[in-house]
Write a protein that holds these residues in place. Structure first.
Motif: not given
Length: 172
Positions: A14, A130-133, A136, A163
């Motif tokens: 990210s 920076d989309d968390k999904k 991940s 990350e």
């Protein structure tokens, strides 16, 4: 003026625009090759290879994932001895409905990383956004590929996957 040192073999899952500017500036100052890769249009491995051919300006068309790894990690053509950084966009499109193509792209990254690591050539990859999904899922996919490489004994270590890129922003 503050100097920024970028770790030499790392994948950032990210990165935002300002972070990418810091990474790009530091890598350019070190003489590294800087490549902006938009992989969003890749619908399969063949189109992914086409994108890599176009964006990396390879001297000859590459055939397949193994060919991509060979050409890209050759310091006489794409990578240079001062290193290489890729800024990746469009990967969210692959994650949405083209997982096999994204997996192939990750295999290319890991393969290039492994080859350049053995030559002591810095290689940095920054996935923009920076989309968390997405972060991940990328983390999970890289960990799976790291484990596959360890089991195959292709390299003893793992790719440093972070990350986010954290830095005190310099004036440059």
């Amino acid at each position: 003026m503050m100097s920024t040192v970028i770790p030499s073999n790392v994948v950032y899952l990210s990165a935002d625009q300002r972070q990418s500017e810091v990474i790009e500036s530091a890598m350019r100052k070190a003489g590294s090759s800087v490549v902006h890769l938009d992989v969003g249009a890749a619908v399969d491995n063949d189109s992914l290879i086409d994108i890599l051919n176009l964006e990396l300006v390879l001297p000859d068309p590459i055939g397949g994932i193994d060919g991509a790894i060979d050409w890209i990690s050759d310091t006489d053509y794409v990578a240079n001895e001062s290193g290489m950084v890729w800024f990746v966009t469009g990967h969210g499109n692959l994650l949405a409905d083209r997982m096999e193509t994204l997996k192939s792209f990750i295999i290319v990254i890991v393969g290039v990383y492994d080859r350049l690591r053995t030559q002591n050539v810095p290689f940095v990859v920054a996935f923009m956004g920076d989309d968390k999904k997405i972060v991940s899922k990328l983390s999970e996919m890289f960990e799976q590929e790291n484990e596959s490489m360890r089991q195959a004994a292709k390299y003893p270590g793992t790719i440093d996957i972070q990350e986010v890129f954290v830095v005190d922003y310099p004036d440059f």
